[in-house]
Design a protein around this motif. Structure first.
Motif, PDB file in Angstrom:
ATOM      1  N   ALA A 168       8.997  10.957  12.094  1.00 55.00           N
ATOM      2  CA  ALA A 168       9.811  10.468  10.896  1.00 55.00           C
ATOM      3  C   ALA A 168       8.756  10.951   9.663  1.00 55.00           C
ATOM      4  O   ALA A 168       7.558  11.022   9.880  1.00 55.00           O
ATOM      5  N   PHE A 169       9.646  10.942   8.467  1.00 56.10           N
ATOM      6  CA  PHE A 169       8.785  11.138   7.419  1.00 56.10           C
ATOM      7  C   PHE A 169       8.037   9.933   7.257  1.00 56.10           C
ATOM      8  O   PHE A 169       8.615   8.872   7.085  1.00 56.10           O
ATOM      9  N   ASP A 170       6.864  10.022   6.640  1.00 56.74           N
ATOM     10  CA  ASP A 170       5.922   8.774   6.276  1.00 56.74           C
ATOM     11  C   ASP A 170       6.030   8.703   4.825  1.00 56.74           C
ATOM     12  O   ASP A 170       5.970   9.567   4.015  1.00 56.74           O
ATOM     13  N   CYS A 171       6.646   7.520   4.537  1.00 59.91           N
ATOM     14  CA  CYS A 171       6.860   7.185   3.127  1.00 59.91           C
ATOM     15  C   CYS A 171       5.762   6.808   2.403  1.00 59.91           C
ATOM     16  O   CYS A 171       6.125   6.777   0.855  1.00 59.91           O
ATOM     17  N   GLY A 172       4.608   6.968   2.458  1.00 61.70           N
ATOM     18  CA  GLY A 172       3.478   6.870   1.554  1.00 61.70           C
ATOM     19  C   GLY A 172       2.806   5.559   1.523  1.00 61.70           C
ATOM     20  O   GLY A 172       3.124   4.544   2.244  1.00 61.70           O
ATOM     21  N   ASP A 173       1.693   5.411   0.854  1.00 63.09           N
ATOM     22  CA  ASP A 173       0.822   4.304   0.904  1.00 63.09           C
ATOM     23  C   ASP A 173       1.307   3.041  -0.070  1.00 63.09           C
ATOM     24  O   ASP A 173       1.178   2.013   0.506  1.00 63.09           O
ATOM     25  N   GLU A 174       2.061   3.347  -0.998  1.00 65.35           N
ATOM     26  CA  GLU A 174       2.797   2.159  -1.599  1.00 65.35           C
ATOM     27  C   GLU A 174       3.639   1.591  -0.785  1.00 65.35           C
ATOM     28  O   GLU A 174       3.735   0.199  -0.876  1.00 65.35           O
ATOM     29  N   ALA A 175       4.392   2.249  -0.001  1.00 61.86           N
ATOM     30  CA  ALA A 175       5.268   1.502   0.970  1.00 61.86           C
ATOM     31  C   ALA A 175       4.361   0.756   1.991  1.00 61.86           C
ATOM     32  O   ALA A 175       4.765  -0.410   2.395  1.00 61.86           O
ATOM     33  N   SER A 176       3.434   1.480   2.388  1.00 63.12           N
ATOM     34  CA  SER A 176       2.276   0.559   3.359  1.00 63.12           C
ATOM     35  C   SER A 176       2.046  -0.500   2.895  1.00 63.12           C
ATOM     36  O   SER A 176       1.806  -1.655   3.676  1.00 63.12           O
ATOM     37  N   ASP A 177       1.405  -0.435   1.770  1.00 63.76           N
ATOM     38  CA  ASP A 177       0.812  -1.482   1.072  1.00 63.76           C
ATOM     39  C   ASP A 177       2.020  -2.794   0.911  1.00 63.76           C
ATOM     40  O   ASP A 177       1.593  -4.130   1.145  1.00 63.76           O
ATOM     41  N   TRP A 178       3.107  -2.569   0.724  1.00 64.62           N
ATOM     42  CA  TRP A 178       4.336  -3.252   0.451  1.00 64.62           C
ATOM     43  C   TRP A 178       4.417  -4.058   1.715  1.00 64.62           C
ATOM     44  O   TRP A 178       4.697  -5.444   1.834  1.00 64.62           O
ATOM     45  N   PHE A 179       4.649  -3.052   2.784  1.00 66.90           N
ATOM     46  CA  PHE A 179       5.083  -3.893   4.017  1.00 66.90           C
ATOM     47  C   PHE A 179       4.099  -4.627   4.645  1.00 66.90           C
ATOM     48  O   PHE A 179       4.179  -5.466   5.187  1.00 66.90           O
ATOM     49  N   SER A 180       2.679  -4.043   4.500  1.00 64.17           N
ATOM     50  CA  SER A 180       1.529  -5.006   5.219  1.00 64.17           C
ATOM     51  C   SER A 180       1.018  -6.067   4.381  1.00 64.17           C
ATOM     52  O   SER A 180       0.889  -7.211   5.203  1.00 64.17           O
ATOM     53  N   MET A 181       1.454  -6.227   3.081  1.00 67.03           N
ATOM     54  CA  MET A 181       1.239  -7.439   2.475  1.00 67.03           C
ATOM     55  C   MET A 181       2.269  -8.565   2.735  1.00 67.03           C
ATOM     56  O   MET A 181       1.988  -9.552   3.156  1.00 67.03           O
ATOM     57  N   PHE A 182       3.275  -8.234   2.928  1.00 71.82           N
ATOM     58  CA  PHE A 182       4.787  -8.942   3.482  1.00 71.82           C
ATOM     59  C   PHE A 182       4.506  -9.452   4.903  1.00 71.82           C
ATOM     60  O   PHE A 182       4.532 -10.665   5.205  1.00 71.82           O
ATOM     61  N   LEU A 183       4.068  -8.756   5.778  1.00 69.85           N
ATOM     62  CA  LEU A 183       3.816  -9.207   7.232  1.00 69.85           C
ATOM     63  C   LEU A 183       2.551  -9.768   7.524  1.00 69.85           C
ATOM     64  O   LEU A 183       2.373 -10.541   8.130  1.00 69.85           O
ATOM     65  N   LEU A 184       1.266  -9.183   6.936  1.00 72.07           N
ATOM     66  CA  LEU A 184       0.140  -9.638   7.125  1.00 72.07           C
ATOM     67  C   LEU A 184      -0.829 -10.463   6.091  1.00 72.07           C
ATOM     68  O   LEU A 184      -1.703 -10.746   6.493  1.00 72.07           O
ATOM     69  N   ASN A 185      -0.070 -10.540   5.009  1.00 71.58           N
ATOM     70  CA  ASN A 185      -0.839 -11.150   3.743  1.00 71.58           C
ATOM     71  C   ASN A 185      -1.983 -10.125   3.386  1.00 71.58           C
ATOM     72  O   ASN A 185      -2.720 -10.831   2.689  1.00 71.58           O
ATOM     73  N   LYS A 186      -2.145  -9.179   3.777  1.00 72.60           N
ATOM     74  CA  LYS A 186      -3.136  -8.113   3.258  1.00 72.60           C
ATOM     75  C   LYS A 186      -2.783  -6.744   3.494  1.00 72.60           C
ATOM     76  O   LYS A 186      -1.638  -6.425   4.090  1.00 72.60           O
ATOM     77  N   THR A 187      -3.592  -5.962   2.952  1.00 72.21           N
ATOM     78  CA  THR A 187      -3.227  -4.488   3.053  1.00 72.21           C
ATOM     79  C   THR A 187      -3.799  -3.915   4.228  1.00 72.21           C
ATOM     80  O   THR A 187      -4.846  -4.104   4.577  1.00 72.21           O
ATOM     81  N   ASN A 188      -2.965  -3.347   4.974  1.00 72.03           N
ATOM     82  CA  ASN A 188      -3.236  -2.385   6.173  1.00 72.03           C
ATOM     83  C   ASN A 188      -2.573  -1.226   6.111  1.00 72.03           C
ATOM     84  O   ASN A 188      -1.314  -1.182   6.316  1.00 72.03           O
ATOM     85  N   ARG A 189      -3.253  -0.170   5.975  1.00 70.98           N
ATOM     86  CA  ARG A 189      -2.612   1.396   5.742  1.00 70.98           C
ATOM     87  C   ARG A 189      -2.196   2.000   7.232  1.00 70.98           C
ATOM     88  O   ARG A 189      -1.690   2.812   7.090  1.00 70.98           O
ATOM     89  N   ASN A 190      -2.370   1.083   8.195  1.00 70.53           N
ATOM     90  CA  ASN A 190      -1.781   1.747   9.384  1.00 70.53           C
ATOM     91  C   ASN A 190      -0.505   1.346   9.611  1.00 70.53           C
ATOM     92  O   ASN A 190       0.325   1.967  10.356  1.00 70.53           O
ATOM     93  N   ILE A 191       0.161   0.194   8.880  1.00 73.13           N
ATOM     94  CA  ILE A 191       1.312  -0.088   8.840  1.00 73.13           C
ATOM     95  C   ILE A 191       2.059   0.980   7.955  1.00 73.13           C
ATOM     96  O   ILE A 191       2.043   0.818   6.823  1.00 73.13           O
ATOM     97  N   ARG A 192       2.984   1.564   8.521  1.00 74.01           N
ATOM     98  CA  ARG A 192       3.696   2.841   7.676  1.00 74.01           C
ATOM     99  C   ARG A 192       5.401   2.514   7.834  1.00 74.01           C
ATOM    100  O   ARG A 192       5.920   1.990   8.834  1.00 74.01           O
ATOM    101  N   LEU A 193       6.037   3.063   6.712  1.00 71.18           N
ATOM    102  CA  LEU A 193       7.388   3.204   6.933  1.00 71.18           C
ATOM    103  C   LEU A 193       7.742   4.679   6.971  1.00 71.18           C
ATOM    104  O   LEU A 193       7.334   5.457   6.256  1.00 71.18           O
TER     105      LEU A 193
END
Length: 363
Positions: A168-193
């Motif tokens: 898949a195409f990696d949608c970038g760090d902004e997407a990573s931050d948004w989803f990791s904050m929603f799922l984990l309540n913290k930034t985790n750049r391992n979670i990618r869209l």
């Protein structure tokens, strides 16, 4: 070096080359054979069809495990259902065109791990951008420029069920931050869209054991990031019957089962016998029963898990796969069943309230 030794060395070299070439040919043949093995065999479309119901709902899930998008009409393409484009909307939403994955584990992420994912809905903002929102939440939307992702994003590989490798195409760090904050309540750049690319899936290796039981399963049946096939169909009357058996007080709907097509006015559990199906211009073929996991216990509107683990607990009392399909018992045990997986054999447009036909001759 004497003549004999030179001749021996020459022969040994030639022998090594021949053996290496033969090995390469064998490997190449096996690869070709395995790819051919999972292509659809020759078939003839049925001539006689029987009407069994009508389309009740058409649903896509633009983000895998995300909130559904209900459609009045849809295009059915080989890789899945999608919106019909309009003059005012150039970009269209497609079923399971986006997926979350963990970069460190190289593994896809679903609501089975984070049930709140079912609250993430997706919409088209304009011809270049889409946005993600969280239902019942004031979190600012995540906006993704799909053209930039296609042109600049890196391709990433990760695994789905049975270690199937997809890209898949990696949608970038902004997407990573948004989803990791929603799922984990913290930034985790391992979670990618991830966004779907032109990568073509194959069931070779990952789904080998399934092809021994479900001999219609082929590479053409796989969708973008769907679990196994590009279409899943649920009989609404089967869900209604389930509700007469569940005693927890909650009523369950077809939305709990995350289908693409919901059929009404049928006989409950009639889907166990469906083979060829025709809706509108589209023709499908049922591949296998749809076994169910813990995800059906999440309320699709609130993401709250049913405390009694319903409806999966009740389904296990009377809809175990081993009781319905004995040849699959050793493969999937007594997993409960609701709905069927299908592949597309002829693309076309379908609409709610369309008549659903099945082939009169069952396999």
């Amino acid at each position: 070096m004497n003549t004999y030794l030179m001749h021996f060395s020459y022969c040994k070299t030639i022998s090594s080359v021949i053996m290496a070439s033969a090995g390469a040919l064998v490997v190449g043949y096996l690869y070709w054979y395995r790819q051919l093995q999972y292509k659809r065999p020759k078939y003839e479309l049925p001539e006689r069809w029987t009407a069994i119901g009508r389309v009740s709902k058409l649903l896509i899930y633009p983000l895998k495990s995300g909130y559904y998008k209900e459609l009045d009409c849809a295009n059915c393409q080989l890789r899945g259902m999608e919106q019909i484009p309009s003059l005012s909307q150039e970009y269209i939403l497609r079923d399971r065109n986006f997926v979350l994955f963990d970069k460190s584990k190289e593994k896809f992420i679903t609501a089975k791990c984070y049930e709140q994912l079912v609250l993430v809905e997706m919409s088209v903002k304009d011809e270049e951008t889409v946005e993600f929102n969280i239902r019942h939440d004031i979190t600012p939307a995540l906006v993704i420029n799909v053209n930039k992702v296609r042109s600049k994003a890196q391709l990433k590989s990760f695994k789905m069920h049975f270690n199937e490798v997809v890209k898949a195409f990696d949608c970038g760090d902004e997407a990573s931050d948004w989803f990791s904050m929603f799922l984990l309540n913290k930034t985790n750049r391992n979670i990618r869209l991830g966004m779907c690319c032109d990568y073509k899936r194959t069931i070779a290796n990952s789904w080998d054991s399934y092809t021994q039981v479900y001999n219609l399963l082929s590479d053409e049946d796989t969708g973008r990031f769907s679990d196994i096939t590009s279409y899943m169909i649920v009989n609404e009357e089967s869900v209604n019957d389930l509700n007469t058996r569940v005693t927890c007080g909650e009523k369950f709907t077809s939305y709990h089962f995350r289908p693409n097509i919901v059929v009404k006015n049928c006989i409950p559990y009639e889907e166990d016998t469906w083979d060829w199906m025709k809706i509108g211009d589209a023709i499908f073929r049922v591949v296998k029963p749809c076994t169910r996991c813990i995800a059906i216990t999440f309320n699709p509107e609130t993401a709250v898990k049913n405390p009694a683990l319903e409806p999966i607990r009740t389904l296990r009392t009377y809809r175990r796969l081993g009781d319905i399909d004995h040849k699959a018992k050793h493969l999937e045990g007594h997993s409960p069943v609701m709905g069927v997986y299908a592949g597309l054999y002829h693309p076309g447009c379908i609409r709610t309230n369309d008549i659903v036909f099945v082939a009169s001759q069952q396999r």
